[in-house]
Design an enzyme around this catalytic site. Structure first.
Site, PDB file in Angstrom:
ATOM      1  CD1 TRP A 195      -2.819   1.587   0.610  1.00 37.82           C
ATOM      2  CD2 TRP A 195      -1.392   2.422   2.119  1.00 37.82           C
ATOM      3  NE1 TRP A 195      -3.233   2.852   0.913  1.00 37.82           N
ATOM      4  CE2 TRP A 195      -2.370   3.402   1.835  1.00 37.82           C
ATOM      5  CE3 TRP A 195      -0.385   2.741   3.024  1.00 37.82           C
ATOM      6  CZ2 TRP A 195      -2.386   4.657   2.437  1.00 37.82           C
ATOM      7  CZ3 TRP A 195      -0.389   3.997   3.626  1.00 37.82           C
ATOM      8  CH2 TRP A 195      -1.389   4.926   3.340  1.00 37.82           C
ATOM      9  CG  ASP A 364     -15.563   7.254   1.972  1.00 36.12           C
ATOM     10  OD1 ASP A 364     -16.787   7.176   2.118  1.00 36.12           O
ATOM     11  OD2 ASP A 364     -14.748   6.481   2.516  1.00 36.12           O
ATOM     12  NE  ARG A 440     -10.491   3.313   4.955  1.00 30.11           N
ATOM     13  CZ  ARG A 440     -11.048   4.117   4.085  1.00 30.11           C
ATOM     14  NH1 ARG A 440     -11.913   3.666   3.218  1.00 30.11           N
ATOM     15  NH2 ARG A 440     -10.753   5.386   4.058  1.00 30.11           N
ATOM     16  CD1 TRP A 474     -15.352  -0.540  -7.521  1.00 30.58           C
ATOM     17  CD2 TRP A 474     -16.858  -0.463  -9.161  1.00 30.58           C
ATOM     18  NE1 TRP A 474     -16.025  -1.729  -7.513  1.00 30.58           N
ATOM     19  CE2 TRP A 474     -16.952  -1.714  -8.511  1.00 30.58           C
ATOM     20  CE3 TRP A 474     -17.701  -0.191 -10.230  1.00 30.58           C
ATOM     21  CZ2 TRP A 474     -17.869  -2.684  -8.917  1.00 30.58           C
ATOM     22  CZ3 TRP A 474     -18.603  -1.169 -10.630  1.00 30.58           C
ATOM     23  CH2 TRP A 474     -18.690  -2.396  -9.963  1.00 30.58           C
ATOM     24  CG  ASP A 475     -11.722   3.070  -2.828  1.00 32.61           C
ATOM     25  OD1 ASP A 475     -10.816   2.263  -3.030  1.00 32.61           O
ATOM     26  OD2 ASP A 475     -11.601   4.066  -2.073  1.00 32.61           O
ATOM     27  CG  ASP A 537      -4.794   5.555  -1.123  1.00 30.05           C
ATOM     28  OD1 ASP A 537      -5.463   6.030  -2.056  1.00 30.05           O
ATOM     29  OD2 ASP A 537      -5.270   4.793  -0.259  1.00 30.05           O
TER      30      ASP A 537
END
Ligand code: DGJ
Length: 717
Positions: A195, A364, A440, A474-475, A537
């Site tokens: 990540w 979001d 998460r 679209w996550d 990210d």
């Protein structure tokens, strides 16, 4: 073109040949993949050293290159498939049964694959050969498909395994393609990561006896390992040497198994990761494996990247968007996170419009009780507290400014703290008797269930019909745990494709962007539905040098979404100049993700100029060829270039990461340009093509860390 001559099958692409032949015992053998051969009967015999200590039918395949090998009978190297047959054992050997060719590209049921027609409307002469192999004793048939295009140096392979017995058989592994390479010193280049640090190329030598499993088993194609692998001859580099690549058109758990046998020959197999995989085939039932695209280049890794980039743009990405210039967007995520009001969003959009931006994206936090990341996922109704005029009203306000409106969704997920979960706890993936692992604060919806897919499709359709929505991000924000049975991840992946297919077909005019906690699902499978994917990210310019450099090895820059964000960078705290942040992001789908209302005048004026520059160069980024000139993994420099295919226009970005004295800066030599031409930059300064290509330019870096220089050149007529 495909020709079949006395059981020898010859596929010819632009500069490549792929040849297979049926051996004297009925095995499908691999003869050649590489530079184009003449269309005739071949004079060099299939030769190999046969030394094996065992010979089940009087011969062995142990040292023979094959198209779809098995393990455990005539060959003890890793096999391309494993079937537990009706006799309860896994021994199998497939023999040639039949062959047919068809015009057009192979299609794979329920899964993305290369499209036959080019989005440009040109006919690229797609043709497919289907070779059926059978093993009566094991009760299976394998239909191997190979698609070739006249215009490209690739072969797209796939396989369908069928149960031809009268009892169930269990498919335990199924690779989509096998590539056999001669004994030679070879390196493997692959794209591991994490990540915020996705696709960081690694290179290693494969030695005799070694096995490398370049794979991911975390649910999606993954931050940790991308389904793209190059095998190159020793010494091959960006622009020189022989290189082969494999790319899997798949978004679930994958594996590319590289094994160097004791005779030093190399076998690469790519497909679904066998770990946790299984499919029980009832009599007559078939299993379709995803497509693997193999590519050949004599011009190093750069040759592979440019070939795949053209292929994906023209034959993989959604045709209505693939070659269309993308709007320059501003996204509110890093500007506000969950803490926004309708007026705040409009204020950002107003200022972005003034800077020339074209699309406002609400990230979001716009639905359910979603004020932080521990609640609301799954409840796809707009929260009126934040957005009193709803999606309709907000999109109208944004449209009135002269901007398009887009929004973020994460349809595959649910928070335990949500209306959806309270109503349907059984819809989240879990195994009975065990509390599912949260990540998460969220769980994954079980989209293998038709009712869950239907809920997602209908609720997202409703959302997308509520306003004038022209873009969707679209996550998907967590790895997959608690898989209830073997083979689950594949069935989930098929469910995902079904949802993506339904929504992209229902809204063909919406530009979809993929995302998975940054670049956790950046793969050719997702590119079939979305022409662009949020690469990471991590938007720090220096980190992005590496991420975008690595990603461009297997993917077109037209698919790499890249934004300018605020400093100190939210992921790593680094402070880089605004100029460098944009210079790096230009080589991608360009946008911003910061509170533009907080910029000072100087910063705002700079953003205006950047947006204007991005508009002038985005066609080049979309259609041009990409060259990696200096690697940030090997030096204090990074340089890359996009050149139009006719060499008329060039964009060059050079970055010196840390300032230093005493060592002369590196010159940068341009590639893909017309050496006989004169080029002019945006200030009207002239440069001779032969000097740019052969002497190279010395970028005039500012004396500071993270200094970048860009050049935009056009050929003088
Ligand atoms: C992860 C994405 O990568 C970010 O860009 C942002 O959309 C957040 N999710 C929102 O939760």
């Amino acid at each position: 073109m495909i020709t079949i001559n006395n059981k020898t099958i010859h596929l010819q692409g632009r500069d490549i040949s792929y040849v297979m032949t049926v051996g004297e015992h009925g095995d499908l053998l691999h003869y050649h993949f590489g530079k184009k051969l003449g269309d005739r009967e071949f004079s060099v015999p299939m030769s190999y050293n046969v030394w094996s200590a065992y010979a089940p039918e009087g011969y062995t395949l142990e040292n023979v290159p094959q198209e779809y090998p098995s393990y455990g009978y005539a060959d003890l190297r890793p096999g391309a498939y494993t079937v537990e047959n009706t006799g309860g054992n896994e021994v199998s050997q497939l023999k040639f049964k039949s062959v047919r060719t068809e015009r057009g590209a192979a299609e794979i049921k329920g899964m993305p694959c290369l499209r036959e027609s080019s989005c440009t409307g040109e006919d690229h002469g797609a043709e497919t050969v289907y070779v059926t192999l059978a093993d009566e004793a094991a009760g299976i048939e394998a239909e191997l498909a190979y698609t070739v295009f006249d215009r490209f140096n690739i072969i797209a392979r796939s396989v369908v395994i069928k149960n031809i017995s009268d009892k169930p058989v269990v498919l335990k592994s199924v690779y989509s393609a096998c590539l056999e390479l001669d004994a030679n010193e070879r390196d493997i280049i692959y794209l591991p990561g994490s990540w915020a640090g996705e696709r960081q190329p690694e290179r290693c030598r494969v030695h005799r006896g070694m096995k490398l499993d370049i794979s991911n088993e975390r649910g999606g194609s993954g931050h940790n390992m991308n389904p793209f692998v190059i095998a190159a001859e020793k010494g091959a580099d960006e622009e020189h040497g022989e290189a082969f690549s494999m790319s899997l058109v798949y978004s679930g758990n994958h594996s590319t198994l590289v094994s160097c046998a004791s005779d030093c020959t190399l076998r690469l197999m790519q497909g679904i990761n066998p770990r946790g995989f299984e499919s029980v085939l009832e009599p007559g039932e078939s299993f379709a494996a995803p497509q693997s695209i193999i590519c050949y280049s004599q011009n190093g890794f750069g040759g592979i990247s440019r070939e795949l980039s053209r292929l994906y743009r023209e034959h993989l990405c959604p045709p209505q968007y693939s070659m269309k210039e993308r709007p320059i967007l501003i996204n509110n995520w890093e500007a506000t996170y969950f803490d926004f009001t309708e007026d705040k969003l409009v204020e950002i959009a107003e200022k972005a419009k003034e800077a020339g931006m074209e699309l406002f994206v609400m990230d979001d936090g716009w639905f359910g009780a979603r004020n932080n990341d521990d609640k609301g996922l799954g409840d796809w109704t707009v929260t009126r507290k934040k957005l009193p005029s709803g999606l309709k009203g907000l999109s109208e306000r944004i449209n009135k400014l002269g901007m398009k409106f887009g929004l973020w969704i994460e349809p595959e997920m649910v928070n335990p703290d949500s209306e959806l979960y309270r109503a349907h706890p059984d819809w989240a993936i879990h195994v009975s008797g065990r509390k599912p692992a949260e990540s998460r604060q969220q769980l994954i919806l079980d989209i293998t269930k038709p009712e869950v897919r239907e809920y997602i499709i209908e609720s997202i359709k409703k959302v997308l019909s509520e306003g004038n929505i022209e873009y969707v991000k679209w996550d998907m924000n967590r790895p997959m745990t608690d898989m209830p049975y073997p083979g689950y991840n594949h069935r989930y992946t098929l469910g995902l494709y079904e949802i993506a297919d339904a929504l992209t077909k229902a809204f063909p005019n919406i530009l979809f962007e993929g995302c998975a906690g940054g670049g956790g699902r950046f793969d050719p499978g997702m590119l079939y539905y979305y022409p662009q994917i949020w690469a990471s990210d991590n938007s720090d310019a220096v980190a992005r040098l590496k991420i975008q450099y690595g990603t461009s090895m297997g993917y077109p820059v037209s698919a790499i979404s890249a934004h300018v964000t605020a400093v100190p960078n939210h992921q790593n705290g680094r402070v880089t100049p605004l100029k460098t942040r944009a210079d790096v992001a230009f080589a991608g789908v360009f946008g911003y993700e910061l509170d533009i209302t907080k910029m000072d005048d100087e910063g705002f004026e700079m953003i205006k100029r950047q947006v204007e520059f991005a508009k002038r160069t985005r066609k080049l980024m979309l259609e041009g060829d990409f060259y990696r000139l200096q690697s940030p993994f090997e030096s204090n420099y990074c340089a890359w270039e996009a050149a139009s295919q006719d060499g008329r226009e060039v964009f060059l970005m050079c970055c010196k990461i840390l300032s230093d004295n005493g060592i002369a800066d590196r010159r940068v030599r341009l590639l893909g340009i017309d050496e006989g031409a004169v080029y002019k930059d945006d200030e009207g300064k002239l440069y001779y093509g032969d000097e740019l290509a052969n002497r190279g330019i010395m970028p005039e870096y500012e004396k500071r860390d993270f200094a970048a220089v860009i050049m935009h050149l056009t050929k003088c007529e």
